[in-house]
Every structure is written in C-alpha cells, then in structure tokens.
Design a protein around this motif. Structure first.
Motif, mmCIF file in Angstrom:
data_model
loop_
_atom_site.group_PDB
_atom_site.id
_atom_site.type_symbol
_atom_site.label_atom_id
_atom_site.label_comp_id
_atom_site.label_asym_id
_atom_site.label_seq_id
_atom_site.Cartn_x
_atom_site.Cartn_y
_atom_site.Cartn_z
ATOM 1 N N MET A 11 0.896 -1.308 -0.168
ATOM 2 C CA MET A 11 0.005 -0.031 -0.141
ATOM 3 C C MET A 11 0.983 1.151 -0.096
ATOM 4 S SD MET A 11 -2.963 -1.068 2.614
ATOM 5 C CE MET A 11 -3.882 0.688 2.424
ATOM 6 N N SER A 12 0.526 2.143 -0.743
ATOM 7 C CA SER A 12 1.066 3.619 -0.741
ATOM 8 C C SER A 12 0.702 4.654 0.472
ATOM 9 C CB SER A 12 0.754 4.260 -2.062
ATOM 10 O OG SER A 12 -0.801 4.581 -2.280
ATOM 11 N N VAL A 13 1.415 5.315 0.680
ATOM 12 C CA VAL A 13 0.916 6.280 1.878
ATOM 13 C C VAL A 13 -0.400 6.618 1.684
ATOM 14 C CG1 VAL A 13 1.563 8.445 2.958
ATOM 15 C CG2 VAL A 13 3.529 6.831 2.526
ATOM 16 N N GLU A 14 -0.621 7.174 0.366
ATOM 17 C CA GLU A 14 -2.168 7.828 0.156
ATOM 18 C C GLU A 14 -3.188 6.771 0.305
ATOM 19 O OE1 GLU A 14 0.452 7.895 -1.967
ATOM 20 O OE2 GLU A 14 1.012 10.200 -1.679
ATOM 21 N N GLU A 15 -2.873 5.494 -0.080
ATOM 22 C CA GLU A 15 -3.931 4.431 0.298
ATOM 23 C C GLU A 15 -4.033 4.175 1.649
ATOM 24 O OE1 GLU A 15 -3.516 1.529 -3.540
ATOM 25 O OE2 GLU A 15 -1.844 1.480 -2.204
ATOM 26 N N LYS A 16 -3.205 4.373 2.421
ATOM 27 C CA LYS A 16 -3.031 4.127 3.955
ATOM 28 C C LYS A 16 -3.810 5.184 4.601
ATOM 29 C CE LYS A 16 1.162 1.578 4.848
ATOM 30 N NZ LYS A 16 2.688 1.764 5.539
ATOM 31 N N ILE A 17 -3.527 6.573 4.082
ATOM 32 C CA ILE A 17 -4.391 7.669 4.658
ATOM 33 C C ILE A 17 -5.938 7.531 4.383
ATOM 34 C CG2 ILE A 17 -4.810 10.161 4.499
ATOM 35 C CD1 ILE A 17 -1.900 10.275 3.688
ATOM 36 N N GLN A 18 -6.203 7.036 3.216
ATOM 37 C CA GLN A 18 -7.618 6.719 2.852
ATOM 38 C C GLN A 18 -8.226 5.709 3.906
ATOM 39 O OE1 GLN A 18 -7.596 5.575 -1.397
ATOM 40 N NE2 GLN A 18 -7.159 7.622 -2.045
ATOM 41 N N GLU A 19 -7.469 4.749 3.953
ATOM 42 C CA GLU A 19 -7.896 3.601 4.978
ATOM 43 C C GLU A 19 -8.129 4.299 6.314
ATOM 44 O OE1 GLU A 19 -7.685 -0.368 4.670
ATOM 45 O OE2 GLU A 19 -8.566 0.906 2.981
ATOM 46 N N LEU A 20 -7.310 5.300 6.912
ATOM 47 C CA LEU A 20 -7.306 5.850 8.248
ATOM 48 C C LEU A 20 -8.878 6.783 8.156
ATOM 49 C CD1 LEU A 20 -3.829 6.659 8.998
ATOM 50 C CD2 LEU A 20 -5.411 4.973 10.272
ATOM 51 N N ASP A 21 -8.655 7.445 6.787
ATOM 52 C CA ASP A 21 -9.867 8.459 7.068
ATOM 53 C C ASP A 21 -11.288 7.747 6.782
ATOM 54 O OD1 ASP A 21 -8.253 10.547 6.704
ATOM 55 O OD2 ASP A 21 -8.215 10.762 4.695
ATOM 56 N N ALA A 22 -11.342 6.420 6.504
ATOM 57 C CA ALA A 22 -12.461 5.561 6.558
ATOM 58 C C ALA A 22 -12.815 4.877 7.763
ATOM 59 C CB ALA A 22 -12.314 4.587 5.297
ATOM 60 N N GLY A 23 -12.124 5.271 8.698
ATOM 61 C CA GLY A 23 -12.227 4.865 10.189
ATOM 62 C C GLY A 23 -11.556 3.347 10.334
ATOM 63 N N LYS A 24 -10.669 3.168 9.630
ATOM 64 C CA LYS A 24 -10.000 1.692 9.852
ATOM 65 C C LYS A 24 -9.121 1.660 10.901
ATOM 66 C CE LYS A 24 -12.019 -0.199 6.116
ATOM 67 N NZ LYS A 24 -11.102 -0.707 5.079
ATOM 68 N N LYS A 25 -9.247 0.829 12.100
ATOM 69 C CA LYS A 25 -8.670 0.864 13.278
ATOM 70 C C LYS A 25 -8.467 -0.769 13.659
ATOM 71 C CE LYS A 25 -12.334 1.764 16.355
ATOM 72 N NZ LYS A 25 -12.643 2.429 17.694
#
Length: 488
Positions: A463-477
C-alpha cells in the motif's frame, strides 16, 4: 508517514496517559527484558495455578469413574457420557458474556469468584448420592468454570504484546496437561483412602481437590491485580515502561476504554474468527475426549485401575514438555501455522495407531497415546493465541476470544458421547475415528488461515502512503489498520 499521523485515529490517548509524552515511545531493550521476566515471575504462575485447579476439577470425573463412582452411583449405559457432556452445555453458554464484562467487573474480583464458586461445587460432588446429584454438580461446574479461560486469555493480552503471548498462553495449556499428571497421582493416592471416615476413594478425590481449589481462590483475591497500574509488584519506573508498551500498541489498535458495540459486531462479521472457531471445535474434540477419557482408554488396553492412574502421568508430562518447547519456538520465530500443522499431523498419526494396532500390542498402543498427546495441547493453545493476536481493539478481541471458545468448547458435548465406556473390545473405535477426522480437518484449517493472513499482510505491504491515509480516513482501526500485521 509519521507515527503521530498514523495514530491520529486514537481517541483521547493524551488524556488517558498524561504522564507519557506521545512522541516518547522508545524502550530500552534491557529494561524491557527485565520487565518481562518480572511479569513471568509474578503473573504467569498465578494464571497457571488457576487453570491447573480448573482442569483438575473438570477432568477428575474420568479418574473417579474407574475408582468406584460408576458402581456407587449406578452409572449404567451412557450415564457417564451424559454427565461429561452436560458440563459443556452450561460451560459454553457463559463464555462470551464473561469476557465482555471482565473489565467492568474487575479481574481481581471476577476470577476469584469463578474459582471459589466451582470449588464449592466440586466439594459438594464428594457427597452426591445419585446420578441426578452428579448431573446437578456438572451443570453448576460448567457455569462457574466457563469464564476462566477466556478471561485469563484476555487478561494476559493486556500485559503482553501479541508477539509475546504464545509462550504465556501456552502456560495455561501446560497447566491443562500437567493437571492430567497431577490428577493421576492424586487419584492414585486419594483413592487409597477408600473407607476412611466412611467415604469412598473417589469421594476423597473430589473433596481434597475441591479444598485445594478453594484455597487458591481465596489467595487469588489478594494476589491478582486488575491491571499493570495496580500491580503491587511493579515499581513506578516499570509502570512507566508498561505505559509506553501499551501506547506503542494502542497507536494503531484504537483501544477503547468504554464498551464499543461496533467492535463486537466486527468480531461476529469477521470470517477469520469463524474459521479459527471451527478449527478450535475440531481440535477440542480431541482435547476433551483425550483429556477426560485417557484413564478409560488405558484401562481398555488391559491395565488394572491402579496402574492406569499412574500410566496417565508420563503421557501428560510429555505433552507439557513438548508444548513448552513449541510455544517458545513459536514466539521466537513469530510464527504459528508452521508449528501447528505438523503437530496436528503427529496427533493424527497417534489416533491412526490406536485404531489400527492390534489390541494385544499393549506397549505400542501406549506409545500411541504419547503421539496423540504430542500435538493436542500445542494446536489448541496456539490457536487461542492466534485469535488473540489477530483481533484488535479490546472489545473485538474479547468477543473473538469468547466466540472461539464458545464454539470450540461445544466440542465437549460431542466428545462426551463418542467415547462410550461400554465399548466391548476396549478399542473405542468411534471416539478415535471422530478425533482423527477432527484433527485432520483442523490442520487444513490452520493452513487456510495462514494463506489468508499472509495474503492480507502482502497487500498491506504494497500500500502507498495515500492508500493508507484513505484507510485511516475511512475509520479503519484495530486489526483493519493499514499498519497492523498478522502473525502467520
């Protein structure tokens, strides 16, 4: 991506740990090793003793059965099997609720309550006069023992990191194996008191083991801390180190201090939780059948009752040593399936021998029990560790452990029926055959889990940094966090 950015989804972490700067997450390796040794010195032995007395009180019915209880209570036909089975009916009913209320009820109160309660029940079992009385004690025993294992597993996960847990949870299953050894020795000694004070030998077995357990329960009230913050044996600098370790994990686990219904739902929707639970059911079919009926199995080989009690001891000691070695290796290499699959196949070989070797070959059949015991506790214990490692935050992990144990322990209902004491040839073909099928299916399940988790890890690595940020923005924890890596 910075640690602070990746941890932005963690709720109120600064408020919860005011003494710890969020950026100060470095740990001195030497200090951490000393801390782990201290945890292992104080915490692990207590949990081992708790589980040891639990298994002693649960499985001593097998020893009592060949020491006169069957005749005294007129356990004709399948009555012994029904008594064994009904324990698991109540046992599986309370595991999820117990794990979910552990934090609010406080470990230092809930766990001693369980121990003292079932101890009183097992003392009462020494004085039952009928089959109905035995059934009542088994049902109550299941109620009070149900919460111990999921609560202890969850409790240990609050002190140890996921890569440290296999060895510590293994201690519980070593205790389970050792309980068979101690149970055999106690049965040998206590049944020799037959007639003393008017009590049969098997009644002395229940009475003394119940008294031992109730003493353990009373002591645990004063010895068991609710958390590392209240551990009387940790100094302040060690508690600071524990806070750092907790924060290192909490950054991406998103642990919640209040009950989070969404995490409970995530556990029920997670396919890997159900796969783990299915594997646990298959492996527990072997574990419960073998652990409860080993004295009966050995007696079927032609040994007398007294010698049978003693012959169970080396089998369980062997199983304990093997499990300790495998759990250390599992933590050292940070791997689960690579040990679990081969161990399951060794156990399968043991069952195959007990099915195929002529009954006249007593020595070979006894050797087969060692092979069978080799893998049983390893796969059951490591699978519990694996489900704990693979689910986060706290309430998802609590639900996953409880769900796995509920489904897994329901195998006891079946295990209580497949080893019929009325088997005429001493072979117990149905019991061995069902257990063989269960352990082979479990081995396939462990391999499937390994393949699935490895695929997820590889996808997250790419995963790229951008993809990780999208995951976090989607509330993934929790274990859905892009930085979470599963142990395979």
């Amino acid at each position: 991506m910075s640690l602070e950015k990746m941890g932005s989804g963690v709720k109120d972490s600064d408020a919860e740990l005011p003494q710890l700067a969020q950026t100060d997450l470095t740990v001195d390796p030497g200090a951490e090793k000393r801390l782990l040794r201290k945890l292992d010195t104080f915490l692990a032995p207590m949990c081992v003793v708790f589980f040891l007395v639990a298994y002693l009180d649960r499985s001593n019915i097998g020893n009592a059965a060949i020491a006169g209880m069957t005749e005294d209570l007129e356990l004709t036909g399948n009555r012994l099997n029904v008594a064994v089975t009904l324990f698991y009916v109540t046992y599986i009913s309370f595991e999820i609720p117990a794990s979910l209320v552990l934090k609010k009820a406080r470990p230092s109160r809930l766990i001693p309550f369980f121990i003292i309660s079932w101890s009183a029940v097992i003392i009462g079992a020494a004085f039952v006069q009928s089959y109905a009385g035995l059934i009542a004690t088994r049902l109550l025993l299941g109620v009070f023992e149900s919460g111990l294992f999921p609560c202890l597993t969850l409790y240990l996960s609050t002190f140890y990191k996921k890569e440290e847990q296999a060895r510590r949870i293994s201690y519980l299953f070593v205790a389970a194996a050792l309980s068979g050894a101690f149970g055999g020795l106690l049965a040998y000694g206590l049944t020799g008191l037959h007639g003393a004070s008017g009590l049969a030998g098997w009644r002395w077995l229940f009475l003394v083991e119940g008294i031992i357990s109730i003493v353990v329960g009373l002591v645990s009230i004063f010895m068991l801390p609710d958390s590392f913050e209240t551990a009387w044996w940790l100094h302040e600098d060690e508690k600071v180190l524990m806070r750092i370790r907790h924060e290192q994990t909490k950054v991406y686990l998103g642990e919640s201090e209040v009950f989070d219904k969404s995490e409970v739902k995530l556990a029920f929707k997670d396919p890997k939780v159900w796969l783990s639970a299915g594997c646990q059911f298959c492996a527990n079919t072997c574990s419960f059948g073998f652990g409860t009926f080993l004295p009966v199995i050995l007696k079927g080989f032609g040994y007398d009752s007294v010698r049978t009690q003693l012959l169970t001891v080396p089998v369980y000691i062997w199983a304990s040593v093997i499990y300790i070695v495998i759990s250390f290796m599992s933590d050292h290499f940070n791997r689960r399936a690579v040990f679990m699959v081969p161990m399951a196949l060794v156990t399968a070989a043991g069952y195959s021998m007990m099915l195929g070797v002529p009954m006249a070959s007593t020595g070979t059949l006894y050797f087969a029990t060692f092979l069978t015991a080799t893998g049983i506790y390893c796969v059951v214990g490591l699978n519990v560790t694996w489900v704990s490692n693979s689910n986060a935050g706290y309430f998802k992990r609590a639900t996953a452990i409880g769900l796995q144990q509920t489904i897994g322990n329901s195998a006891g209902i079946m295990a209580g029926q497949i080893y019929r004491i009325t088997a005429s040839d001493g072979r117990y073909t149905v019991g061995h055959a069902v257990s063989l099928g269960g352990i082979v299916i479990a081995a396939f399940g462990y391999f499937t889990m390994w393949a699935c988790l490895r695929t997820i890890n590889e996808r997250r690595d790419k995963m790229s940094v951008e993809e990780k940020i999208q995951e976090l923005d989607a509330g993934k924890k929790g274990d859905r966090h892009p930085d979470f890596r599963y142990i395979t």
